[in-house]
Structure formats: C-alpha cells, structure tokens
Design an enzyme around this catalytic site. Sequence first.
Site, mmCIF file in Angstrom:
data_model
loop_
_atom_site.group_PDB
_atom_site.id
_atom_site.type_symbol
_atom_site.label_atom_id
_atom_site.label_comp_id
_atom_site.label_asym_id
_atom_site.label_seq_id
_atom_site.Cartn_x
_atom_site.Cartn_y
_atom_site.Cartn_z
ATOM 1 N N GLU A 15 -1.093 -5.612 7.389
ATOM 2 C CA GLU A 15 -2.282 -6.463 7.411
ATOM 3 C C GLU A 15 -3.499 -5.598 7.757
ATOM 4 O O GLU A 15 -3.638 -5.131 8.883
ATOM 5 C CB GLU A 15 -2.108 -7.588 8.430
ATOM 6 N N GLY A 16 -4.349 -5.434 6.761
ATOM 7 C CA GLY A 16 -5.501 -4.540 6.910
ATOM 8 C C GLY A 16 -6.354 -4.841 8.121
ATOM 9 O O GLY A 16 -6.779 -3.938 8.848
ATOM 10 N N ARG A 36 -14.303 -6.559 -0.848
ATOM 11 C CA ARG A 36 -13.577 -6.482 0.418
ATOM 12 C C ARG A 36 -12.964 -5.092 0.577
ATOM 13 O O ARG A 36 -12.307 -4.574 -0.331
ATOM 14 C CB ARG A 36 -12.478 -7.538 0.480
ATOM 15 N N ILE A 37 -13.192 -4.509 1.746
ATOM 16 C CA ILE A 37 -12.616 -3.205 2.058
ATOM 17 C C ILE A 37 -11.583 -3.424 3.157
ATOM 18 O O ILE A 37 -11.838 -4.140 4.124
ATOM 19 C CB ILE A 37 -13.718 -2.217 2.508
ATOM 20 N N GLY A 38 -10.410 -2.802 3.015
ATOM 21 C CA GLY A 38 -9.352 -2.939 4.006
ATOM 22 C C GLY A 38 -9.247 -1.693 4.862
ATOM 23 O O GLY A 38 -10.198 -0.934 5.006
ATOM 24 N N ASP A 39 -8.066 -1.449 5.403
ATOM 25 C CA ASP A 39 -7.896 -0.328 6.323
ATOM 26 C C ASP A 39 -7.659 1.000 5.623
ATOM 27 O O ASP A 39 -7.932 2.062 6.205
ATOM 28 C CB ASP A 39 -6.715 -0.591 7.251
ATOM 29 N N THR A 67 0.221 0.792 6.830
ATOM 30 C CA THR A 67 0.266 -0.237 5.799
ATOM 31 C C THR A 67 0.591 -1.571 6.453
ATOM 32 O O THR A 67 1.257 -1.607 7.480
ATOM 33 C CB THR A 67 1.335 0.100 4.737
ATOM 34 N N THR A 69 0.877 -1.177 0.000
ATOM 35 C CA THR A 69 0.000 0.000 0.000
ATOM 36 C C THR A 69 0.917 1.230 0.000
ATOM 37 O O THR A 69 2.053 1.139 0.464
ATOM 38 C CB THR A 69 -0.831 -0.012 1.302
#
Lengths: 326, 320
Positions: A249-250, A225-228, A247, A197
Amino acid sequence: MGGWAIAVHGGAGVDPNLPKERQEEAKRLLTRCLDIGISALRSNLSAIDVVELVVRQLETDPLFNSGRGSALTENGTVEMEASIMDGPKRRCGAVSGLSTVKNPVSLARLVMDKSPHSYLAFSGAEEFAKKQGVELVDNEYFITEDNVGMLKLAKEANSILFDYRIPTIGTCGAGAAAMDSPLQMNGLPISVYAPETVGCVVVDKEGRCAAATSTGGLMNKMTGRIGDSPLIGSGTYACELCGVSCTGEGEAIIRSTLAREVAAVMEYKGLRLHEAVDFVIKNRLDEGKAGLIAVSKNGEVACGFNTTGMFRGCATEDGFMEVGVW
Amino acid sequence: MGWAIAIHGGAGDIPLSLPPEKRLPREAGLRRCLEVGIAALKARNHPLDVVELVVRELENHPNFNAGKGSVLTTSGTVEMEASIMDGKTMKCGAVSGVSTVVNAISLARLVMEKTPHIYLAFDGAEAFAREQGLETVEMSHFITPENIERLKQAQEADRVQIDYTQPIQKETPKDAAVADGDSQIGTVGCVAVDNEGNLATATSTGGLVNKMVGRIGDTPVIGAGTYANHLCAVSATGRGEAIIRGTVARDVAAVMEFKGISLKEAAAYVIDRVPPGTAGLITVSSTGEITMPFNTTGMFRACATEDGYSEIAIWDSPSK
C-alpha cells in the site's frame, strides 16, 4: 560474510485464491530474473547496473504491475513511475507519470546520471526521454487485456464482487469465491487487485548496494497520483549499509518512509539486516500492508512482509537460492 | 511547555551585504506571517490549521519563492509544489506541477483529506483543484519581474540555481568557486506544536530557478523536505537534490528516536551530514523546543514560543 547477494520482488499482497498456474508463472519469471542478475554479478557488473538490468526484465514482462502490464488509471491509461538509488554516494534518480517510455527504470537512471536533478515527471520527463533517445512506444503497448478487465472490476468493486481470473463455476460461484476472501488492500478486494510493483536490490562483490523499484501504481488511481515507488526513502533506498525496495500500500509505505527506516535502524540502532527488516515490518506499518526486500553490504539478503504472500526471489554467492510466494 | 512555532523563507547564499530594499520586505513578511501563526495558536487552532494558514500567507507574499514570487522553470513557467503532514495521525498530502492554483499548500491539504491518495501532480492535481473549487488564476499571477530577471541571469550563466545565491557579476568567470548565480529568495515552511504536543509541518516552493520542466524537488517528498511524527515536525529548504538523498526531514526524527538525543542535537547532526551550503531546516518538538540550523550563508527565519520569546533572523544568531 561478504560476496554478492540479490533479491527481486513482484509485489506484496497475493490473493490466496490465485490459481496455481499464475503462481507458477510468477515463480518462473522471478527465477528467470534472478538468473539474469546472478549472471551479471558473476560477470562483475556493479550493483547499480544489475538492479537496472533486472528491473528492465520485470518491466518488459507483462506479468507484474510495471512497464507492460501496468495497472490502469481511472481513465484506462498507463502512468508509470520508478526510482533507482546507488548506495556508495546515495545518488538517485526517479520518474513519474510516464506514458510512452518502454523502460521507466532506465529513464530514472538517466535522470540520476545525465540530468542536474533527481526526479522528473510527466511531460518534462517524457521530453527528457526524447532528448536522451530512449525507446518510446504508444501507451497502448503497456495495456493488457487482463488489466482492462481488472479496471472494470475495480470500478464495480463496491457493488459486485467477482474475480476475473478464477473460472466461474456458476453465476454466483465466482462471487462466492471472492466473498470468502475478504482481504483488502488499497481499499479493494485482493481478488480484484493486488499491488505487484516490482523491484530489485543487489550488493556486489565490492560491497556496493543498490536498489530499484518500478510500477504502474494503483489500479483505478486518479490521474496524476504518485505512490511510494518513485519516492526516495519510501519505496526505494540505498546507502553504504544496505539497499531496500518496497511494495504494497503506497500510502502506508510513504507515511512510514519504509525503505529509509530499514537503513536508519541499522545505522542508528546498530541492528543487523534481518533484525532491521523484522523490526520495521512489525513496528512501522500499523494498519498498512506492505513488504520489502533488502541486502546489506556484508552480502546478506532479507525480505519481510505483513501481507498474505509476496512474490519474491533471492540468491547469494555461496549458492543459496529461493523463490517464493507465501 | 506551551505552544511553539517556527517559519522559514528559504536557506541559501544570502549575502551579508543584502541591500535594505531586499532585506526589509522579507523581514516584514516573516514578522507578519509569524504574527498570523501566533494569533492562530493563541486562538487554540490545531497546528495543522496553523501551518496551512501561515504557509498560505508566505505563498501570497511575492518576495518568497512560493506561490506568487515562485521562481521560473527553464521555459519561463511556474511549477509549484507543496506538502503538509500531521504528526499525530501521520496523515500527509503533497502536490507538484501546480501552475494555476493560488495556494498549493491548501491543495496538498485537500489531497490528504479528500482523496485516498497522498500525492497528486501536474494535470491530475490541477483537475482535482478545480473539482474542489479551489481558487485558480492565470499563471501570470505568480510571475514577478524579479524572477524573470533571475531566469535570464541563470540562463546566461547556464546554470541551475538554488534558493539564495549571489548575483552574477558579469565579469565573474562562470566557474567561480563561490556559489552560483542570483536568487535571494527561497522555499517557505512552517512547523508548529500546540500545548498538547500535537505537531504539524507544511512546506511550499516554486523550486529551482531554470529547473527542467517536470523537475520535482524535496518539498513534496515526504521524508525529504517535510516530515512530522509524535516527536517533532520538520520543514527543510535548500538544494532539493541533496535533501532528497539525505532524507533530511525524516532523519531528524529518526536520530532523536534511535540515538536518544535532543531536538537541537539531532537537527545539527543531520545538517552536518549534507554538503556545506546546501540545506537548512526548522523544527519543533512535542515539548515545545525549537531549533533552526543551516549550513548555508543564511536562512530567512522566525520563531516564537508561548512564554513570549520571539526571533526574526537571516544570518547566524546566538540562539540558532
């Protein structure tokens, strides 16, 4: 204290076997982005303009996992997300599920500046993009050969391990090389996929902080899927005191609301930037693997990570500059 | 100690002159959902099960802005979102852009338990719901005549409305100082703790009346509308954009931890810092305390503790 400061990142979690050539390529890109940001700061652009400008550069370059060069969903498509936050009034904008917008971070900025909302996603975000007249391209534009190969590996990860980027010495050679590196992130061997990221944090001469983060997300992720990265408080945060971009692991970053955490310990415990970053990385991640960059209103810059490496660069007005991987 | 539970049906500009035909069904709904929660806690269900169960009830109730009775987007459609979090494990799940799933909160729970992810949205969330065999219906199931009317009013006034705002009088100028158009319903949520100190929270909503298609609010954003850890469980409601910027749910726990103050003080502190008229929250602590502060005119809410105390309220009350 005081003066401007800037930091950029291209992801936490680097394959220790990553070929030297790739490491150099990454460092060159980070240096180029830092130079662009420094130029802008010297021209008195505000922090919010600088972070957008720099992240656009990172999105446009196919090297890291954002914009062009984004990781692929399980369907082989690209779904990008980004967020941006302006410290002074904590205004923010975020987008998810973009598939044709050339620069997601700029759309996030438009959500912040030109819409009554803070977060738009999927077809609604694409509609807004059309209305705003931002540059749109076909989804194919974002897809690189590298990532098509990576997706294949990710799908096969449970049965066969081999690293596409490491030259094969023999039929079993590459597999053995990968086995030597049992590091995993997001449930995948790091040789197959590392987050990458991108993000940028800036404090300008007036002490205003800003942060922006952009990504294609997790390789082989479920569609939708939405991450951080687009979540304010998790992947991105900025306030009067600091600007933070994360950045890694979301899911771990979301659970620990990592970006907000740095600011919260500064605000509520009175810690300084470096102490806050150290505290948060040491105490808030548990099993999770992540990294972050941060600046404070006093012109300080810091980064922290509990992963093996993080692509990063930082610079301050007094002439300090550093680009690193490990 | 003992168990404790709090629920809300949304904060906003709920007029003190709310007519009985609007007030009574909501009070009855809160009472019923509270009872469902109490029974579940008495039967020793885990708080995560309790909050999901209670929010499912609130979603099914047509007078609250979640599930059936959700407010409409600018296109007249329904896009629901929800999230759930377990304070002990810090596991969480969230969904957005859900249009056919009867209980969005249950989908959020499945994301938490059956995927390696935390948050799924729009088509991806809908596809996952079908894979999991969740109950799905035509979108029209969620749309009520009241909400069609609200959308019409909002579009006429050309404004975006938050949970609970006054009806627009046709003669009132558009830029009246009083809060925007009509709503009189809101986001729903539930927080609970059992007598072992296990905490959980769940929040669900249809969002903002006349919102842009694709607009995501605070409800599915962990740390904004929903948060739980070993100290407390929080569910927020109000103006999504302000709650996101204020990382409201996360801040309650952070302030307790870092400033060493009580749940009540922490919650009040956080609400004070968001612009007036924009937010409310419910929260319980690991030791069974409850507080439900808001800086709007009112917040539909109810709570109960194991020692027999219970309360249902809309506007200011002594034990706020």
